[in-house]
Write a protein that holds these residues in place. Structure first.
Motif, mmCIF file in Angstrom:
data_model
loop_
_atom_site.group_PDB
_atom_site.id
_atom_site.type_symbol
_atom_site.label_atom_id
_atom_site.label_comp_id
_atom_site.label_asym_id
_atom_site.label_seq_id
_atom_site.Cartn_x
_atom_site.Cartn_y
_atom_site.Cartn_z
ATOM 1 N N ARG A 1 0.824 -1.215 0.000
ATOM 2 C CA ARG A 1 0.000 0.000 0.000
ATOM 3 C C ARG A 1 0.854 1.259 0.000
ATOM 4 O O ARG A 1 0.355 2.353 -0.226
ATOM 5 N N ALA A 2 2.160 1.104 0.275
ATOM 6 C CA ALA A 2 3.076 2.247 0.236
ATOM 7 C C ALA A 2 4.479 1.719 -0.039
ATOM 8 O O ALA A 2 4.780 0.562 0.250
ATOM 9 N N VAL A 3 5.311 2.575 -0.606
ATOM 10 C CA VAL A 3 6.710 2.215 -0.846
ATOM 11 C C VAL A 3 7.589 3.408 -0.521
ATOM 12 O O VAL A 3 7.134 4.556 -0.525
ATOM 13 N N GLU A 4 8.845 3.123 -0.230
ATOM 14 C CA GLU A 4 9.862 4.145 -0.034
ATOM 15 C C GLU A 4 11.074 3.731 -0.842
ATOM 16 O O GLU A 4 11.381 2.540 -0.940
ATOM 17 N N ILE A 5 11.765 4.698 -1.389
ATOM 18 C CA ILE A 5 12.970 4.419 -2.155
ATOM 19 C C ILE A 5 14.176 4.630 -1.248
ATOM 20 O O ILE A 5 14.322 5.681 -0.629
#
Length: 140
Positions: free
Chosen positions: A114-118
């Protein structure tokens, strides 16, 4: 033969279902709808996000982000499709639509994203509670 009362009840039920469907489609707040953000997407974040993460090969999980807010991929068996929003470093995904093939031995963890971070060349994948559920490496 149907009675007049049963026809009226059937029509009323159908009208209620259509009203509910139209309302859900128009609000954009039902589960599975695209995330909403009042801010414009951050072009720098989008540019860093666009591309394939994971291995785009049979049996391997991967996600592909496009500039226009679409994301697609595979959990290693089933195709998954959604949309995303990106503002600052926060990237949210709507609930995925998915094909429903039965695949023995496939871990479908990626469908919970539902969410991602790089983080450099690693995409940290999180669920709706913000908990890390996995990582994908940027494809070369």
């Amino acid at each position: 033969m149907r009675t007049r009362t049963s026809r009226i009840l059937t029509l009323a039920a159908m009208a209620g279902a259509v009203t509910l469907l139209v309302t859900a489609c128009s609000t954009g707040t039902e589960p599975g709808s695209a995330p909403t953000s009042s801010a414009e997407p951050d072009p720098a974040v989008v540019a860093e996000l666009v591309g394939v993460w994971g291995e785009d090969a049979a049996g391997q999980p991967h996600l592909e982000f496009t500039e226009d807010g679409d994301v697609s991929g595979s959990d290693g068996c089933n195709g998954i499709f959604s949309t995303y929003t990106a503002d600052d470093a926060h990237i949210e995904l709507a609930q995925f639509a998915s094909t429903l093939k039965a695949c023995e031995g496939v871990d479908d963890w990626l469908r919970g994203v539902r969410a991602v971070e790089i983080d450099g060349d690693v995409l940290v994948v999180m669920d709706d509670a913000g908990e890390k559920i996995g990582e994908l490496t940027r494809a070369e």
